[in-house]
Design an enzyme around this catalytic site. Structure first.
Site, short mmCIF file in Angstrom:
data_model
loop_
_atom_site.label_atom_id
_atom_site.label_comp_id
_atom_site.label_asym_id
_atom_site.label_seq_id
_atom_site.Cartn_x
_atom_site.Cartn_y
_atom_site.Cartn_z
N TYR A 176 44.42 28.38 103.37
CA TYR A 176 45.10 28.90 102.34
C TYR A 176 46.63 29.22 102.51
O TYR A 176 47.42 28.89 102.08
CB TYR A 176 44.50 30.31 102.00
N THR B 139 53.10 34.30 99.68
CA THR B 139 52.23 35.66 100.42
C THR B 139 52.82 35.70 101.83
O THR B 139 53.63 35.07 102.33
CB THR B 139 51.10 35.05 100.75
N ASP B 140 52.79 36.86 102.52
CA ASP B 140 53.19 37.48 103.68
C ASP B 140 52.17 36.32 104.69
O ASP B 140 52.83 36.53 105.95
CB ASP B 140 53.20 38.70 103.87
N GLU B 141 51.27 35.98 104.31
CA GLU B 141 50.33 35.35 105.26
C GLU B 141 50.84 33.81 105.81
O GLU B 141 50.77 33.36 106.71
CB GLU B 141 48.87 34.64 104.52
N LYS C 146 50.05 27.70 101.11
CA LYS C 146 51.17 28.48 100.52
C LYS C 146 52.41 27.98 101.21
O LYS C 146 53.43 28.22 100.69
CB LYS C 146 50.64 29.89 100.63
P1 NAD Z 1 43.69 35.00 91.71
O1 NAD Z 1 42.93 34.05 92.53
O2 NAD Z 1 43.07 36.06 91.16
O3 NAD Z 1 44.32 34.06 90.43
C1 NAD Z 1 44.69 32.72 90.41
C2 NAD Z 1 44.74 32.18 88.99
O4 NAD Z 1 45.25 30.92 89.17
C3 NAD Z 1 43.44 32.02 88.25
O5 NAD Z 1 43.54 32.65 87.12
C4 NAD Z 1 43.29 30.63 88.35
O6 NAD Z 1 42.18 30.30 87.09
C5 NAD Z 1 44.63 30.04 88.12
N1 NAD Z 1 44.53 28.51 88.74
C6 NAD Z 1 44.10 28.17 89.96
N2 NAD Z 1 44.45 27.00 90.06
C7 NAD Z 1 45.02 26.56 89.02
C8 NAD Z 1 45.65 25.33 88.41
N3 NAD Z 1 45.59 24.21 89.12
N4 NAD Z 1 46.44 25.29 87.16
C9 NAD Z 1 46.67 26.38 86.71
N5 NAD Z 1 46.00 27.80 86.95
C10 NAD Z 1 45.33 27.77 88.07
O7 NAD Z 1 45.01 35.04 92.57
P2 NAD Z 1 45.81 36.37 92.77
O8 NAD Z 1 45.30 37.26 93.65
O9 NAD Z 1 46.04 37.14 91.20
O10 NAD Z 1 47.28 35.73 93.00
C11 NAD Z 1 48.24 35.21 92.39
C12 NAD Z 1 49.18 34.62 93.18
O11 NAD Z 1 49.81 35.76 94.12
C13 NAD Z 1 48.81 33.68 94.11
O12 NAD Z 1 49.94 32.46 94.33
C14 NAD Z 1 48.80 34.27 95.65
O13 NAD Z 1 48.83 33.14 96.73
C15 NAD Z 1 49.74 35.11 95.59
N6 NAD Z 1 49.56 36.36 96.40
C16 NAD Z 1 48.29 36.98 96.15
C17 NAD Z 1 48.40 38.32 96.81
C18 NAD Z 1 47.02 39.28 96.93
O14 NAD Z 1 46.82 40.21 97.38
N7 NAD Z 1 46.28 39.08 95.73
C19 NAD Z 1 49.39 38.78 97.73
C20 NAD Z 1 50.27 37.90 97.86
C21 NAD Z 1 50.59 36.97 96.99
O1 DAU Z 2 48.49 39.15 102.44
C1 DAU Z 2 48.46 38.89 101.11
C2 DAU Z 2 47.18 38.12 101.13
O2 DAU Z 2 46.29 39.04 100.85
C3 DAU Z 2 47.18 37.12 99.75
O3 DAU Z 2 47.92 36.12 99.99
C4 DAU Z 2 46.02 36.55 99.68
O4 DAU Z 2 45.80 35.74 98.27
C5 DAU Z 2 44.95 37.62 99.26
O5 DAU Z 2 43.44 37.13 99.08
C6 DAU Z 2 44.87 38.63 100.61
O6 DAU Z 2 44.13 37.93 101.84
P1 DAU Z 2 43.37 38.73 102.71
O7 DAU Z 2 42.62 37.65 103.66
O8 DAU Z 2 44.11 39.70 103.51
O9 DAU Z 2 42.46 39.44 101.58
P2 DAU Z 2 40.96 39.79 101.79
O10 DAU Z 2 40.57 40.68 100.73
O11 DAU Z 2 40.04 38.61 101.59
O12 DAU Z 2 40.70 40.53 103.01
C7 DAU Z 2 41.41 41.64 103.60
C8 DAU Z 2 41.08 42.06 104.89
O13 DAU Z 2 39.57 42.68 104.90
C9 DAU Z 2 40.99 40.90 105.83
O14 DAU Z 2 41.41 41.33 107.27
C10 DAU Z 2 39.72 40.56 106.04
C11 DAU Z 2 38.76 41.74 105.59
N1 DAU Z 2 37.34 41.49 105.24
C12 DAU Z 2 37.59 40.60 103.93
C13 DAU Z 2 36.39 40.56 103.15
C14 DAU Z 2 36.32 40.01 101.99
C15 DAU Z 2 36.21 42.14 105.29
O15 DAU Z 2 36.27 42.99 106.58
N2 DAU Z 2 35.10 42.16 104.92
C16 DAU Z 2 35.09 41.30 103.68
O16 DAU Z 2 34.08 41.07 102.97
#
Ligand code: NAD
Ligand code: DAU
Length: 359
Positions: free
Chosen positions: A161, A136-138, A165
């Site tokens: 988180y 992630t970019d975080e 990561k």
């Molecule tokens: P998600 O939470 O939707 O899915 C995570 C999945 O991993 C789930 O199916 C869960 O059951 C599985 N899991 C969790 N712990 C596990 C374990 N110990 N063994 C096997 N499976 C396990 O997450 P996502 O949003 O699909 O993100 C996927 C990946 O991409 C993550 O590594 C996250 O850090 C990264 N990422 C997400 C975003 C985003 O915007 N969602 C952006 C950048 C990077």
């Molecule tokens: O940048 C990549 C990341 O993006 C991933 O690594 C994470 O897995 C993914 O969850 C996401 O993180 P964020 O914290 O940016 O996503 P989230 O959807 O939780 O929140 C997006 C923005 O919205 C953040 O600034 C917090 C705000 N927010 C979020 C929620 C859930 C609100 O204002 N209200 C809310 O209820």
């Protein structure tokens, strides 16, 4: 010849989209999906693939060496794509344990097991093997109003988180530099699209809006995220696995920087158009400003020069078309999200899919 990809976390948001993307486009690939089925894992996202010959689901933990050894021996994968993680920042603040367990310890165990498998491969198969870590970019922390993250931006994570990561990224690089495991890392910005668990901003706002519940915006809604349609990240991960340089990191971003309040207002406007309220009031009336997230990063933005230059990356969706498509998808897939909102799905799937390594 059929190649096998071991995808971890394939029942989550991005993993399920990735599996669908690969199987639809590449007939020469079969996918093994290893997923623990945490609250975020939902096999319904891939139900239509069950029973097909190129898709195998295994319920298990990335930290379970016994399960991993069985999978290496049975499927002999050409590559691993590690999506499995605890992914929600707010949950990492209220309970960091699972984040340390899966994102750090789990990644370590997966790396170690992959290394043992890799070392036993004949040289020709070693040459093609890849361990792709999805990050992630975080990990780079928070930006002010100017600038963007490059691959050399120092790590400065803010939340449990992002710290977990960041730790996992360091482990992946160490397994390359010290042990020679052929790794790749992608650091991506915020994804949105179908099958995203309704705790994240965009699906939460869509579903709360549909149910006419408050739309909680943290602080003043001024924080900025760089939104990327999920299919675009899937495409790029697949390109990196095939063409990326071993040991390298690639940043992926959407070039769609938008403050949170503007995202929520746009969702409200789309709902007004596609699903008007009975009383014809705007969904914007539901917006509620709430206490800010502790340690809330102000802004993320990706400089995608490297991946554009080396691998020809181009974002393909504008935010307005991607968001419209996403709102429509949630409107048309109530049967997917209703069990998630009620929590009913968890008991059902725990009984339905027994763990490979039952404890
Ligand atoms: P998600 O939470 O939707 O899915 C995570 C999945 O991993 C789930 O199916 C869960 O059951 C599985 N899991 C969790 N712990 C596990 C374990 N110990 N063994 C096997 N499976 C396990 O997450 P996502 O949003 O699909 O993100 C996927 C990946 O991409 C993550 O590594 C996250 O850090 C990264 N990422 C997400 C975003 C985003 O915007 N969602 C952006 C950048 C990077
Ligand atoms: O940048 C990549 C990341 O993006 C991933 O690594 C994470 O897995 C993914 O969850 C996401 O993180 P964020 O914290 O940016 O996503 P989230 O959807 O939780 O929140 C997006 C923005 O919205 C953040 O600034 C917090 C705000 N927010 C979020 C929620 C859930 C609100 O204002 N209200 C809310 O209820």
């Amino acid at each position: 010849m059929t190649e096998t990809l071991l995808v971890t976390g394939g029942c989550g948001f991005i993993g399920s989209n990735f599996i669908r993307y690969v199987l639809e486009r590449d007939n020469a690939v079969q996918v093994v999906n290893l997923d623990k089925l945490t609250y975020a894992g939902n096999p319904a996202s891939l139900q239509d693939l069950e029973g097909t010959s190129r898709y195998h689901f295994v319920r298990g933990d990335i930290g379970d060496a016994t399960v991993l050894a069985t999978l290496w021996a049975r499927f002999r994968p050409r590559a691993v794509v590690n999506f499995a993680a605890e992914s929600h920042v707010d949950r990492s603040i209220s309970g960091p344990d699972d984040f340390i367990h899966t994102n750090i310890l789990g990644t370590y165990r997966l790396l170690q097991s992959a290394l043992e498998y890799y070392r036993e491969l004949p040289p020709q198969e070693q040459a093609g093997f890849r361990f792709h870590h999805v990050s992630t970019d975080e990990v780079f922390g928070s930006l002010g109003t100017e600038g963007a993250f490059t691959e050399t931006t120092p790590y400065d994570p803010s939340s449990p988180y992002s710290a977990s990561k960041a730790a996992s990224d360091h482990l992946v690089r160490a397994w390359h530099r010290t042990f020679g495991l052929p790794v790749l890392i992608t650091n991506c910005s915020n994804n949105y699209g179908p099958y995203q668990f309704p705790e994240k901003l965009i699906p939460l706002m869509i579903l709360n809006g549909l149910e006419e519940k408050p739309l909680p915006v943290y602080g003043k809604g001024e924080n900025v995220r760089d939104w990327l349609y999920v299919e675009a990240q899937c495409a790029e991960i697949y390109t990196v696995i095939q063409q990326g340089r071993v040991g390298e990191t690639y940043n992926i971003g959407g070039q769609n920087e938008i403050p949170n309040l503007a995202v929520v207002e746009t969702i409200c406007d789309l709902l007004d158009e596609l699903h008007p309220r009975d009383d014809r009031r705007s969904h914007r009336d539901l917006i509620t400003f709430v206490t800010d997230r502790p340690g809330h990063d102000f802004r993320y933005a990706i400089d995608a020069t490297k991946i554009r230059r080396e691998l020809g990356w181009q974002p393909r969706h504008s935010f307005s078309s991607g968001l419209r498509r996403t709102v429509r998808w949630y409107l048309e897939h109530r049967s997917w999200w209703e069990p998630l909102r009620s929590g009913a799905y968890q008991d059902y799937y725990r009984k339905q899919y027994r763990s490979l390594h039952a404890h």
